[in-house]
Design a protein around this motif. Structure first.
Motif, short mmCIF file in Angstrom:
data_model
loop_
_atom_site.label_atom_id
_atom_site.label_comp_id
_atom_site.label_asym_id
_atom_site.label_seq_id
_atom_site.Cartn_x
_atom_site.Cartn_y
_atom_site.Cartn_z
N ARG A 126 28.78 41.48 50.81
CA ARG A 126 28.30 42.65 50.05
C ARG A 126 29.50 43.42 49.47
O ARG A 126 29.45 43.91 48.34
CB ARG A 126 27.52 43.60 50.96
N ASP B 109 22.15 41.65 45.55
CA ASP B 109 21.75 42.41 46.76
C ASP B 109 20.48 41.82 47.36
O ASP B 109 20.38 41.66 48.58
CB ASP B 109 21.50 43.89 46.39
N ASP C 209 20.09 40.17 50.94
CA ASP C 209 19.06 40.66 51.88
C ASP C 209 18.24 39.50 52.42
O ASP C 209 17.96 39.41 53.62
CB ASP C 209 18.12 41.65 51.18
N ALA C 210 17.85 38.61 51.48
CA ALA C 210 17.00 37.47 51.88
C ALA C 210 17.76 36.56 52.84
O ALA C 210 17.22 36.10 53.85
CB ALA C 210 16.57 36.70 50.64
N GLU D 81 20.24 37.38 54.78
CA GLU D 81 20.41 38.10 56.05
C GLU D 81 19.12 38.05 56.88
O GLU D 81 19.15 37.81 58.08
CB GLU D 81 20.79 39.55 55.77
N HIS D 82 18.00 38.27 56.19
CA HIS D 82 16.69 38.23 56.86
C HIS D 82 16.44 36.85 57.45
O HIS D 82 15.95 36.69 58.56
CB HIS D 82 15.61 38.60 55.85
N HIS D 83 16.84 35.82 56.65
CA HIS D 83 16.62 34.44 57.09
C HIS D 83 17.48 34.11 58.32
O HIS D 83 17.06 33.36 59.19
CB HIS D 83 16.98 33.51 55.92
N GLN D 84 18.68 34.70 58.35
CA GLN D 84 19.61 34.40 59.46
C GLN D 84 19.30 35.19 60.72
O GLN D 84 19.74 34.82 61.80
CB GLN D 84 21.05 34.71 59.03
N ALA D 85 18.60 36.32 60.58
CA ALA D 85 18.35 37.20 61.73
C ALA D 85 17.48 36.49 62.76
O ALA D 85 16.56 35.75 62.39
CB ALA D 85 17.67 38.47 61.26
N PRO E 33 14.50 35.83 65.39
CA PRO E 33 13.13 36.35 65.39
C PRO E 33 12.95 37.43 66.45
O PRO E 33 13.60 37.38 67.51
CB PRO E 33 12.28 35.12 65.72
#
Lengths: 94, 317
Positions: free
Chosen positions: A5, A77, A81-82, A84-88, A90
């Motif tokens: 970022r 961005d 975000d996508a 990051e969301h995918h890597q987080a 569950p």
């Protein structure tokens, strides 16, 4: 991800500020010949018109560069975000 | 790749780190201790995990401008910290920070960090030795000055400080940058003004090297790009600390050595031979060494420098 970022923000800032600096130089460089030509009475009216067109064109081109730059930045961005969301991991169940 | 990336980010922080910090950019480095490339939280458990053999005598290594702790690494993978651990039983702690911030900002942050370290350290700390390369020496002196005004517990534990190529009286390259930007901007031409603006993008940390500014009062409320204005406020040397200074010169021949210094810092500046106009403390010269045929960066990872540091560490204070 913070660093990606940061890199994105740095590139967007560089293009934004670079475009503003180049626009300022183009305007300042063109100002002198326009000022001189406007001193000649028969040329005053047409030169004013040409100057108007020139300034609008320069501002328009740089405005467009900055607009595309900002949109590209915002798109990146969303992509980051996508990712990051995918890597987080569950959320825990229950 | 990892080390190269960290070095690139360290260089970027040195160049425009104040801008990165001001804009909340994720590339801005936060000050902290680093162990095996990872930040160490200042909590007893985290420190004990990072340093299972934590001893009461610490050596804190402070890198210079546009660097990271990687600058200390020698060709064989050792560094001054690991060698001092092996030879004298010291526990090495490697600082990483955003060298583009003002020296005084980093000094204040280092003061707070060392105080937190001493409080969180798993065994009572008996001694803190500061080994500083280049700008790191200014940051350490600024931290000591900040601590002296707050009665911090870490400060009395420091009895030795090593400054390797530290520009105590400033660096000529930064003064040249200041003059160049001023001249270009004074020409009144839009192109030269643009170049001046680009030159002036260099960080506050770099600009502090013009005269070796250590205090917030040196820059607050002042125009950082004004032509050659020395606004230094005096920072006295703390009497309980023995200050050891190592300078290098690229050339062995004395006249050339005076002319080029170590490539970035002149011998007078690195050895703290201040005159009245420098508005700086005068360093005692009995713990000063000048090493010929050595470049500025090599001071951070050279066997001869380590031999000096070790020998001085073994002397009684």
């Amino acid at each position: 991800m913070d660093r990606w970022r940061g890199l994105k923000a740095l590139v967007v800032d560089a293009v934004e500020n670079g475009s503003r600096a180049v626009e300022r130089i183009q305007m300042e460089t063109a100002k002198k010949p326009f000022d001189l030509l406007e001193q000649i009475p028969p040329l005053q009216v047409p030169v004013k018109g040409i100057r108007e067109i020139h300034d609008t064109a320069v501002a328009g081109v740089h405005g467009m560069i900055r607009l595309v730059n900002r949109v590209t930045g915002q798109t990146l961005d969303l992509v980051l975000d996508a990712v990051e969301h995918h890597q987080a991991p569950p959320p825990p169940e229950g | 790749m990892g080390d190269n990336l960290e070095q690139a980010i360290g260089a970027l922080n040195g160049a425009i780190g104040d801008y990165l910090q001001r804009t909340g950019n994720g590339l801005a480095t936060s000050m902290g201790f680093v162990h095996d490339g990872r930040a160490v939280a200042l909590e007893p458990a985290a420190i004990a995990a990072a340093y299972p053999e934590a001893g009461p005598r610490l050596v804190v290594l402070v890198h210079g401008l546009m660097s990271t702790e990687i600058v200390w690494r020698m060709a064989d993978g050792q560094d001054y910290g690991s060698l001092l651990a092996r030879d004298l039983g010291l526990t090495p702690l490697y600082l990483r920070y955003n060298s583009g911030l003002h020296v005084s900002e980093n000094g204040e942050a280092l003061d707070a960090l060392l105080e937190a370290l001493v409080r969180a350290y798993p065994v009572p700390v008996e001694e803190v030795i500061l080994v500083c390369h280049s700008m790191g020496g200014l940051v350490a002196r600024s931290a000591a000055h900040a601590a002296s005004e707050r009665e911090r517990s870490w400060l009395p534990l420091v009895r030795r400080a090593f400054y390797l190529g530290t520009p105590h009286l400033g660096a000529p390259l930064e003064r040249f940058g200041n003059v160049l930007a001023w001249a270009l901007s004074s020409l009144g031409n839009p192109y030269t003004r643009l170049i001046a603006d680009l030159v002036n993008l260099r960080s506050s940390g770099v600009k502090d090297l013009r005269y070796g500014s250590l205090r917030r009062e040196d820059w607050e409320g002042a125009d950082a790009d004004a032509l050659l204005q020395n606004r230094r406020h005096p920072v006295p040397l703390l009497p309980h600390i023995r200050h050891h200074l190592v300078a290098a010169t690229l050339a062995a021949e004395p006249n050339l050595a005076l002319l080029f210094g170590d490539g970035l810092v002149m011998p007078d500046s690195a050895t703290g031979r201040a005159q009245a106009h420098h508005r700086s403390a005068i360093f005692p010269q009995e713990h000063v060494r000048v090493l010929p045929s050595l470049a500025h960066l090599r001071l951070a990872h050279h066997p001869e420098v380590y031999a000096l540091v070790r020998a001085w560490c073994e002397e009684e204070t």
